[in-house]
Design an enzyme around this catalytic site. Structure first.
Site, PDB file in Angstrom:
ATOM      1  N   HIS A  76       0.878  -1.180   0.000  1.00 63.79           N
ATOM      2  CA  HIS A  76       0.000   0.000   0.000  1.00 63.79           C
ATOM      3  C   HIS A  76       0.916   1.230   0.000  1.00 63.79           C
ATOM      4  O   HIS A  76       1.517   1.546   1.023  1.00 63.79           O
ATOM      5  CB  HIS A  76      -0.879   0.015   1.250  1.00 63.79           C
ATOM      6  CG  HIS A  76      -1.741  -1.197   1.420  1.00 63.79           C
ATOM      7  ND1 HIS A  76      -3.084  -1.221   1.090  1.00 63.79           N
ATOM      8  CD2 HIS A  76      -1.456  -2.432   1.894  1.00 63.79           C
ATOM      9  CE1 HIS A  76      -3.574  -2.416   1.354  1.00 63.79           C
ATOM     10  NE2 HIS A  76      -2.610  -3.169   1.849  1.00 63.79           N
ATOM     11  N   PHE A  77       1.013   1.903  -1.132  1.00 63.29           N
ATOM     12  CA  PHE A  77       1.907   3.050  -1.243  1.00 63.29           C
ATOM     13  C   PHE A  77       1.184   4.387  -1.083  1.00 63.29           C
ATOM     14  O   PHE A  77       1.778   5.453  -1.265  1.00 63.29           O
ATOM     15  CB  PHE A  77       2.684   2.995  -2.561  1.00 63.29           C
ATOM     16  CG  PHE A  77       3.808   1.978  -2.572  1.00 63.29           C
ATOM     17  CD1 PHE A  77       4.234   1.371  -1.402  1.00 63.29           C
ATOM     18  CD2 PHE A  77       4.423   1.633  -3.765  1.00 63.29           C
ATOM     19  CE1 PHE A  77       5.277   0.445  -1.412  1.00 63.29           C
ATOM     20  CE2 PHE A  77       5.465   0.714  -3.785  1.00 63.29           C
ATOM     21  CZ  PHE A  77       5.896   0.110  -2.609  1.00 63.29           C
ATOM     22  N   ARG A  78      -0.117   4.349  -0.788  1.00 63.02           N
ATOM     23  CA  ARG A  78      -0.884   5.495  -0.278  1.00 63.02           C
ATOM     24  C   ARG A  78      -1.095   6.653  -1.259  1.00 63.02           C
ATOM     25  O   ARG A  78      -1.627   7.695  -0.862  1.00 63.02           O
ATOM     26  CB  ARG A  78      -0.252   6.052   1.001  1.00 63.02           C
ATOM     27  CG  ARG A  78      -0.004   5.044   2.123  1.00 63.02           C
ATOM     28  CD  ARG A  78      -1.287   4.386   2.566  1.00 63.02           C
ATOM     29  NE  ARG A  78      -1.110   3.671   3.833  1.00 63.02           N
ATOM     30  CZ  ARG A  78      -1.884   2.658   4.226  1.00 63.02           C
ATOM     31  NH1 ARG A  78      -2.878   2.252   3.439  1.00 63.02           N
ATOM     32  NH2 ARG A  78      -1.687   2.055   5.383  1.00 63.02           N
ATOM     33  N   ASN A 108      -6.792   0.756  -2.040  1.00 62.34           N
ATOM     34  CA  ASN A 108      -7.490   1.565  -1.026  1.00 62.34           C
ATOM     35  C   ASN A 108      -6.793   2.906  -0.816  1.00 62.34           C
ATOM     36  O   ASN A 108      -6.299   3.230   0.258  1.00 62.34           O
ATOM     37  CB  ASN A 108      -7.641   0.798   0.287  1.00 62.34           C
ATOM     38  CG  ASN A 108      -6.337   0.213   0.796  1.00 62.34           C
ATOM     39  OD1 ASN A 108      -5.423  -0.072   0.044  1.00 62.34           O
ATOM     40  ND2 ASN A 108      -6.261   0.019   2.107  1.00 62.34           N
ATOM     41  N   HIS A 193      -9.120  -9.889   1.041  1.00 63.45           N
ATOM     42  CA  HIS A 193      -8.893  -9.651   2.465  1.00 63.45           C
ATOM     43  C   HIS A 193     -10.060 -10.296   3.189  1.00 63.45           C
ATOM     44  O   HIS A 193     -11.187  -9.786   3.157  1.00 63.45           O
ATOM     45  CB  HIS A 193      -8.819  -8.147   2.742  1.00 63.45           C
ATOM     46  CG  HIS A 193      -8.646  -7.793   4.178  1.00 63.45           C
ATOM     47  ND1 HIS A 193      -7.710  -6.879   4.599  1.00 63.45           N
ATOM     48  CD2 HIS A 193      -9.279  -8.208   5.309  1.00 63.45           C
ATOM     49  CE1 HIS A 193      -7.777  -6.753   5.916  1.00 63.45           C
ATOM     50  NE2 HIS A 193      -8.732  -7.546   6.369  1.00 63.45           N
ATOM     51  N   HIS A 246      -2.730 -12.406   3.416  1.00 65.27           N
ATOM     52  CA  HIS A 246      -2.237 -12.281   4.799  1.00 65.27           C
ATOM     53  C   HIS A 246      -2.964 -13.192   5.794  1.00 65.27           C
ATOM     54  O   HIS A 246      -3.612 -12.742   6.741  1.00 65.27           O
ATOM     55  CB  HIS A 246      -2.269 -10.827   5.287  1.00 65.27           C
ATOM     56  CG  HIS A 246      -3.470 -10.015   4.920  1.00 65.27           C
ATOM     57  ND1 HIS A 246      -4.755 -10.477   5.027  1.00 65.27           N
ATOM     58  CD2 HIS A 246      -3.564  -8.738   4.465  1.00 65.27           C
ATOM     59  CE1 HIS A 246      -5.592  -9.533   4.648  1.00 65.27           C
ATOM     60  NE2 HIS A 246      -4.891  -8.458   4.309  1.00 65.27           N
ATOM     61  N   ASP A 317       2.388  -6.880   2.823  1.00 61.44           N
ATOM     62  CA  ASP A 317       1.283  -6.030   3.292  1.00 61.44           C
ATOM     63  C   ASP A 317       1.837  -4.715   3.849  1.00 61.44           C
ATOM     64  O   ASP A 317       1.405  -4.237   4.899  1.00 61.44           O
ATOM     65  CB  ASP A 317       0.425  -6.735   4.329  1.00 61.44           C
ATOM     66  CG  ASP A 317      -0.891  -6.010   4.606  1.00 61.44           C
ATOM     67  OD1 ASP A 317      -1.269  -5.141   3.796  1.00 61.44           O
ATOM     68  OD2 ASP A 317      -1.528  -6.297   5.631  1.00 61.44           O
ATOM     69  N   HIS A 321       1.779   4.072   8.261  1.00 57.21           N
ATOM     70  CA  HIS A 321       1.090   5.200   8.879  1.00 57.21           C
ATOM     71  C   HIS A 321       2.137   6.024   9.625  1.00 57.21           C
ATOM     72  O   HIS A 321       3.180   5.506  10.023  1.00 57.21           O
ATOM     73  CB  HIS A 321       0.009   4.740   9.856  1.00 57.21           C
ATOM     74  CG  HIS A 321      -1.104   3.968   9.222  1.00 57.21           C
ATOM     75  ND1 HIS A 321      -2.147   4.568   8.565  1.00 57.21           N
ATOM     76  CD2 HIS A 321      -1.328   2.632   9.147  1.00 57.21           C
ATOM     77  CE1 HIS A 321      -2.986   3.636   8.117  1.00 57.21           C
ATOM     78  NE2 HIS A 321      -2.506   2.454   8.455  1.00 57.21           N
TER      79      HIS A 321
END
Length: 458
Positions: A76-78, A108, A193, A246, A317, A321
């Site tokens: 997840h590289f946001r 996401n 997921h 995961h 995964d 944050h």
């Protein structure tokens, strides 16, 4: 024992051949053996294994081990959205510093990657900025459920991703009828997921204010097992292949083992390394992720199934944050931790500790992703394949230092850990992207190609 490159018939190269790059004298992990030999590269492809020839560049790999390029199939590289925590440039920089040559990035983001326009936007953002090769998942939603078959065919896409349980972001497909619609639209393997949303809502009172060790009590084994059971039932009903991400419970892997024709499985280095009894006391909310870090018994159970040929893939995964956000008291703290840069080092350390063989690691990080998702010219060291290599020193003992970490979030749950086995070099399509912690002058990442979407020239 490693074999010499001088064995009869091992050489395709001859003295008059000329190449762009040669990797000299490394222990090369081939599909059928580990051989001390030279690997020659021309036009970004592996041109010869063994033999002799001249090359414009020579890389001395004596004493090092050359693996097929490691592919992390869950990051997840946001970007777009929470780019203060990570973006495509910083996340992929962390990847190549950790020896990773390719990533599948998750949908996401804000806005979500759930339309053709959003996929095109990510590909445009990645161009000339991402250090490693890349593909983007398309998130399934209530609005696009019947169009997933079209969306999964977009170039540069890894397929469809489903969130059965709420996590970071607002993608959620929690009801069976909606999930069935997604599974009936398209043919590629769907990544899931698997946490049961109804049970998560029922058990919210199990969360204890200020106590992150209550996280796996809330998101308990049954929450995961119930969702995985539902996903497998619908996969069987629709004839669609699914990939359960995961996994944290041995029971799920036991169940999936009975459905190998339609289901594959991923575990993470975090769940193979951390045990809740110690992790929550030491790390607090920095050990919080979805699905959660569970007990040492769970961890050991996952390792049992690794020894049984399950699972298929190791994914990090990677879900960063900020320090500020993670420092909030539970449950206000967000779930997720960085991991793309530490995936290979952690797993090399497990190899050193005889938890798995180097060949099994290659299957989990290179051959497995290629086999499950139909990657073109990736996943093995073989003539005609992309010249992607993760070069490692299996004998290096080192400590993960804060200064080595490249993620924007600025932390790792493994800072200060001493490991055996270190990434030394990252080669992508013949480009020396990283060597001894130093990056190349520019990013060369390109979209990954898949059998399902690639259209060879006629």
């Amino acid at each position: 024992m490693p074999q010499s490159s001088s064995t009869p018939g091992s050489a395709a190269a001859t003295a008059h051949d000329s190449y762009d790059l040669v990797l000299k004298g490394g222990s090369v992990v081939l599909p059928d053996a580990t051989v001390v030999t030279d690997v020659y590269v021309r036009n970004g492809l592996i041109a010869a294994i063994g033999g002799s020839g001249s090359a414009a560049r020579e890389l001395d790999c004596t004493g090092l081990t050359i693996l097929p390029g490691v592919i992390d199939t869950q990051v997840h590289f946001r970007e777009p959205g929470a780019v203060e925590n990570e973006d495509l440039e910083s996340g992929s920089r962390a990847a190549v510093l950790g020896g990773v040559t390719g990533v599948f990035e998750m949908p996401n983001t804000k806005p979500t990657t759930s339309t053709p326009e959003a996929v095109a936007d990510k590909l445009a953002r990645a161009k000339n900025r991402m250090w490693c090769d890349h593909a983007f998942y398309v998130g399934a939603t209530i609005d696009n459920a019947d169009q997933c078959g079209e969306l999964e065919q977009l170039p540069g896409t890894a397929g469809i991703k489903v969130f059965m349980g709420s996590s970071t972001g607002n993608l959620l497909v929690s009801e069976d009828d909606m999930l069935e619609r997604v599974l009936r639209s398209g043919r590629r393997r769907v990544a899931i997921h698997a946490e049961d949303e109804a049970r998560l809502k029922e058990r919210m009172d199990q969360r204890i204010e200020g106590d992150p060790s209550s996280h796996p009590v809330w998101r308990d084994d049954e929450t995961a097992l119930r969702a995985t059971t539902r996903a497998l039932r619908l996969a069987r009903k629709t004839g669609r292949r699914v990939h359960i991400l995961h996994i944290t419970t041995p029971q799920e892997l036991a169940l999936i083992s009975q459905h190998r024709d339609i289901a594959s499985a991923e575990v993470t280095p975090q769940h193979l390394t951390l045990a809740g009894e110690e992790a929550y006391a030491r790390l607090g909310t920095f050990a919080q992720m979805n699905p959660p870090i569970r007990s040492g018994a769970h961890r050991d159970g996952l390792w049992h199934w690794v020894s049984q040929g399950m699972p298929d893939i190791i994914g990090s995964d990677h879900a960063p944050h900020s320090l500020e956000a993670k420092g909030k008291p539970y449950p206000a703290s967000p779930s997720g931790m960085p991991g793309v840069q530490t995936l290979l080092p952690l797993m090399l350390n497990h190899v050193a500790n005889n938890r798995l063989t180097l060949r099994r690691l290659v299957d989990l990080t290179s051959a497995g992703p290629q086999r499950l998702f139909g990657l073109v010219r990736k996943g093995r060291i073989a003539v005609g394949y992309d010249a992607d290599f993760s070069i490692v020193d299996l004998k290096a003992r080192w400590t993960i230092d804060q200064s080595w970490l490249a993620s924007k979030c600025g932390w790792s749950p493994f800072t200060g850990e001493t490991l055996m086995g270190r990434p030394v070099g990252t080669i992508i399509r013949g480009h020396q992207v990283m060597w001894e912690g130093t990056l190349a002058d520019k990013a060369v990442g390109e979209p990954l190609k898949f059998d399902a979407t690639d259209r060879p020239a006629t």
